[in-house]
Design a protein around this motif. Structure first.
Motif, PDB file in Angstrom:
ATOM      1  N   THR A 240       4.680  -9.905  18.545  1.00  0.00           N
ATOM      2  CA  THR A 240       5.441  -8.831  17.895  1.00  0.00           C
ATOM      3  C   THR A 240       6.352  -9.397  16.817  1.00  0.00           C
ATOM      4  OG1 THR A 240       5.415  -7.561  19.956  1.00  0.00           O
ATOM      5  CG2 THR A 240       7.017  -6.904  18.276  1.00  0.00           C
ATOM      6  N   ASP A 241       7.026 -10.499  17.121  1.00  0.00           N
ATOM      7  CA  ASP A 241       7.910 -11.124  16.141  1.00  0.00           C
ATOM      8  C   ASP A 241       7.129 -11.558  14.906  1.00  0.00           C
ATOM      9  OD1 ASP A 241       9.965 -10.785  17.962  1.00  0.00           O
ATOM     10  OD2 ASP A 241       9.894 -12.844  18.695  1.00  0.00           O
ATOM     11  N   GLU A 242       5.955 -12.133  15.102  1.00  0.00           N
ATOM     12  CA  GLU A 242       5.141 -12.577  13.974  1.00  0.00           C
ATOM     13  C   GLU A 242       4.648 -11.388  13.158  1.00  0.00           C
ATOM     14  OE1 GLU A 242       2.089 -14.837  15.843  1.00  0.00           O
ATOM     15  OE2 GLU A 242       3.361 -16.586  16.214  1.00  0.00           O
ATOM     16  N   PHE A 243       4.289 -10.308  13.842  1.00  0.00           N
ATOM     17  CA  PHE A 243       3.821  -9.094  13.168  1.00  0.00           C
ATOM     18  C   PHE A 243       4.906  -8.529  12.250  1.00  0.00           C
ATOM     19  CE2 PHE A 243       3.669  -4.446  13.102  1.00  0.00           C
ATOM     20  CZ  PHE A 243       2.383  -4.198  12.669  1.00  0.00           C
ATOM     21  N   VAL A 244       6.125  -8.412  12.774  1.00  0.00           N
ATOM     22  CA  VAL A 244       7.216  -7.841  11.986  1.00  0.00           C
ATOM     23  C   VAL A 244       7.625  -8.789  10.855  1.00  0.00           C
ATOM     24  CG1 VAL A 244       9.573  -6.963  12.049  1.00  0.00           C
ATOM     25  CG2 VAL A 244       8.028  -6.503  13.954  1.00  0.00           C
ATOM     26  N   ALA A 245       7.625 -10.081  11.125  1.00  0.00           N
ATOM     27  CA  ALA A 245       8.017 -11.051  10.098  1.00  0.00           C
ATOM     28  C   ALA A 245       7.075 -11.009   8.897  1.00  0.00           C
ATOM     29  CB  ALA A 245       8.050 -12.452  10.692  1.00  0.00           C
ATOM     30  N   ALA A 246       5.808 -10.664   9.141  1.00  0.00           N
ATOM     31  CA  ALA A 246       4.822 -10.634   8.062  1.00  0.00           C
ATOM     32  C   ALA A 246       4.735  -9.274   7.375  1.00  0.00           C
ATOM     33  CB  ALA A 246       3.452 -11.023   8.612  1.00  0.00           C
ATOM     34  N   MET A 247       5.432  -8.270   7.891  1.00  0.00           N
ATOM     35  CA  MET A 247       5.377  -6.934   7.306  1.00  0.00           C
ATOM     36  C   MET A 247       5.928  -6.945   5.885  1.00  0.00           C
ATOM     37  SD  MET A 247       7.134  -3.412   8.719  1.00  0.00           S
ATOM     38  CE  MET A 247       8.791  -3.861   8.202  1.00  0.00           C
ATOM     39  N   ARG A 248       5.278  -6.242   4.994  1.00  0.00           N
ATOM     40  CA  ARG A 248       5.750  -6.178   3.618  1.00  0.00           C
ATOM     41  C   ARG A 248       5.466  -4.798   3.034  1.00  0.00           C
ATOM     42  NH1 ARG A 248       1.446  -8.825   4.785  1.00  0.00           N
ATOM     43  NH2 ARG A 248      -0.438  -8.820   3.516  1.00  0.00           N
ATOM     44  N   ARG A 249       6.258  -4.432   2.050  1.00  0.00           N
ATOM     45  CA  ARG A 249       6.145  -3.127   1.390  1.00  0.00           C
ATOM     46  C   ARG A 249       5.749  -3.373  -0.054  1.00  0.00           C
ATOM     47  NH1 ARG A 249       9.957   0.326  -1.364  1.00  0.00           N
ATOM     48  NH2 ARG A 249       9.487   2.536  -1.060  1.00  0.00           N
ATOM     49  N   VAL A 250       4.597  -2.830  -0.446  1.00  0.00           N
ATOM     50  CA  VAL A 250       4.065  -3.136  -1.779  1.00  0.00           C
ATOM     51  C   VAL A 250       3.722  -1.846  -2.520  1.00  0.00           C
ATOM     52  CG1 VAL A 250       3.144  -5.347  -0.973  1.00  0.00           C
ATOM     53  CG2 VAL A 250       1.678  -3.313  -0.950  1.00  0.00           C
ATOM     54  N   PRO A 251       3.891  -1.826  -3.856  1.00  0.00           N
ATOM     55  CA  PRO A 251       3.460  -0.668  -4.656  1.00  0.00           C
ATOM     56  C   PRO A 251       1.948  -0.686  -4.820  1.00  0.00           C
ATOM     57  CG  PRO A 251       4.373  -2.380  -6.078  1.00  0.00           C
ATOM     58  CD  PRO A 251       4.558  -2.856  -4.668  1.00  0.00           C
ATOM     59  N   VAL A 252       1.350   0.505  -4.814  1.00  0.00           N
ATOM     60  CA  VAL A 252      -0.107   0.607  -4.897  1.00  0.00           C
ATOM     61  C   VAL A 252      -0.498   1.686  -5.898  1.00  0.00           C
ATOM     62  CG1 VAL A 252      -0.481  -0.204  -2.534  1.00  0.00           C
ATOM     63  CG2 VAL A 252      -0.174   2.243  -2.970  1.00  0.00           C
ATOM     64  N   ASP A 253      -1.761   1.575  -6.393  1.00  0.00           N
ATOM     65  CA  ASP A 253      -2.299   2.610  -7.267  1.00  0.00           C
ATOM     66  C   ASP A 253      -2.994   3.671  -6.430  1.00  0.00           C
ATOM     67  OD1 ASP A 253      -4.787   1.571  -6.531  1.00  0.00           O
ATOM     68  OD2 ASP A 253      -5.045   0.431  -8.381  1.00  0.00           O
ATOM     69  N   ILE A 254      -3.652   4.621  -7.094  1.00  0.00           N
ATOM     70  CA  ILE A 254      -4.251   5.746  -6.376  1.00  0.00           C
ATOM     71  C   ILE A 254      -5.389   5.309  -5.469  1.00  0.00           C
ATOM     72  CG2 ILE A 254      -3.602   7.447  -8.109  1.00  0.00           C
ATOM     73  CD1 ILE A 254      -6.441   7.302  -9.205  1.00  0.00           C
ATOM     74  N   ASN A 255      -5.925   4.097  -5.707  1.00  0.00           N
ATOM     75  CA  ASN A 255      -6.995   3.574  -4.863  1.00  0.00           C
ATOM     76  C   ASN A 255      -6.470   2.737  -3.706  1.00  0.00           C
ATOM     77  OD1 ASN A 255      -9.116   4.652  -6.535  1.00  0.00           O
ATOM     78  ND2 ASN A 255      -8.703   2.995  -7.989  1.00  0.00           N
ATOM     79  N   GLY A 256      -5.134   2.601  -3.634  1.00  0.00           N
ATOM     80  CA  GLY A 256      -4.554   1.789  -2.571  1.00  0.00           C
ATOM     81  C   GLY A 256      -4.509   0.312  -2.884  1.00  0.00           C
ATOM     82  N   ASP A 257      -4.812  -0.067  -4.141  1.00  0.00           N
ATOM     83  CA  ASP A 257      -4.772  -1.465  -4.519  1.00  0.00           C
ATOM     84  C   ASP A 257      -3.353  -1.837  -4.966  1.00  0.00           C
ATOM     85  OD1 ASP A 257      -7.518  -1.822  -4.082  1.00  0.00           O
ATOM     86  OD2 ASP A 257      -7.980  -1.016  -6.075  1.00  0.00           O
ATOM     87  N   GLU A 258      -2.914  -3.030  -4.592  1.00  0.00           N
ATOM     88  CA  GLU A 258      -1.561  -3.472  -4.928  1.00  0.00           C
ATOM     89  C   GLU A 258      -1.414  -3.660  -6.433  1.00  0.00           C
ATOM     90  OE1 GLU A 258       1.563  -7.075  -3.809  1.00  0.00           O
ATOM     91  OE2 GLU A 258      -0.311  -6.833  -2.682  1.00  0.00           O
TER      92      GLU A 258
END
Length: 217
Positions: A193-211
């Motif tokens: 769980t700690d590793e999962f949360v540590a790797a979480m990131r928030r990224v902007p995406v286009d309409i296709n879901g690509d970063e």
């Protein structure tokens, strides 16, 4: 990698997650039985059938039921951990909380909310930590829970790790909950769980879901 959206200010964003080995994405767009069966069948391809201690039918049923339970309140992400023999070990959910125009609570104000359960009681002294993660400041709570068994006889113990993460520049917070009953796996599951949360990131995406590049760059 799994990614699920949370957009603000006319920009689409997705939270992206890296699942540790043995964890499977069980997120449903619509919490329908037929969709859960299809997802479960796809997830079963990630198991070595020669290592299973359960029948394929039982594994399919467990994956289906788990997906329906995890998605009953429409989280942005849901996953489960399984042993190679097909036994389910832990459930994980991620969701966002926030209301337009309402300031989000401070980390210390969130702790009582994380310890409030509608159908369980806290059964141990909570281990509370305040952290700085790549996704933002966070509070981590680990605690044992107890719930009454059917007919009121005995207690069923489980353990959980909750994170409330406060990404900068937005009005919502992200809550990650992992819960399990296999106490002998506590060190492993809490570490995952700690590793999962540590790797979480928030990224902007286009309409296709690509970063795409951040609008602030």
């Amino acid at each position: 990698m799994a990614s699920h959206g949370a957009g603000e200010n006319d920009v689409d964003y997705e939270y992206r997650f890296d699942l540790p080995s043995g964890w499977f994405d069980l997120t449903l767009e619509h919490c329908h039985y037929s969709d859960a069966v299809i997802l479960a069948g796809s997830v079963m391809k990630g198991f070595n059938l020669l290592e299973l201690d359960v029948s394929r039918r039982d594994l399919l049923r467990d994956l289906t039921d788990r997906a329906l339970i995890l998605n009953s309140d429409a989280p942005i992400f849901a996953a489960a951990c399984y042993a190679p023999n097909g036994n389910g070990l832990a459930n994980l959910k991620v969701d966002t909380y926030g209301e337009e125009g309402v300031p989000r609570p401070a980390p210390e104000e969130v702790v009582p909310m994380l310890l409030k359960w509608s159908n369980r009681e806290v059964a141990s002294e909570p281990d509370i930590k305040y952290l700085d993660l790549a996704a933002g400041p966070a509070v981590r709570v680990q605690v044992m829970l107890k719930a009454k068994r059917r007919l009121g006889f005995g207690r069923q113990l489980s353990e959980c790790v909750d994170y409330a993460v406060f990404p900068p520049g937005v009005n919502h917070l992200v809550v990650v909950n992992t819960r399990w009953r296999s106490m002998e796996r506590t060190d492993e599951l809490s570490r995952c769980t700690d590793e999962f949360v540590a790797a979480m990131r928030r990224v902007p995406v286009d309409i296709n879901g690509d970063e795409v590049a951040s609008p602030n760059e």
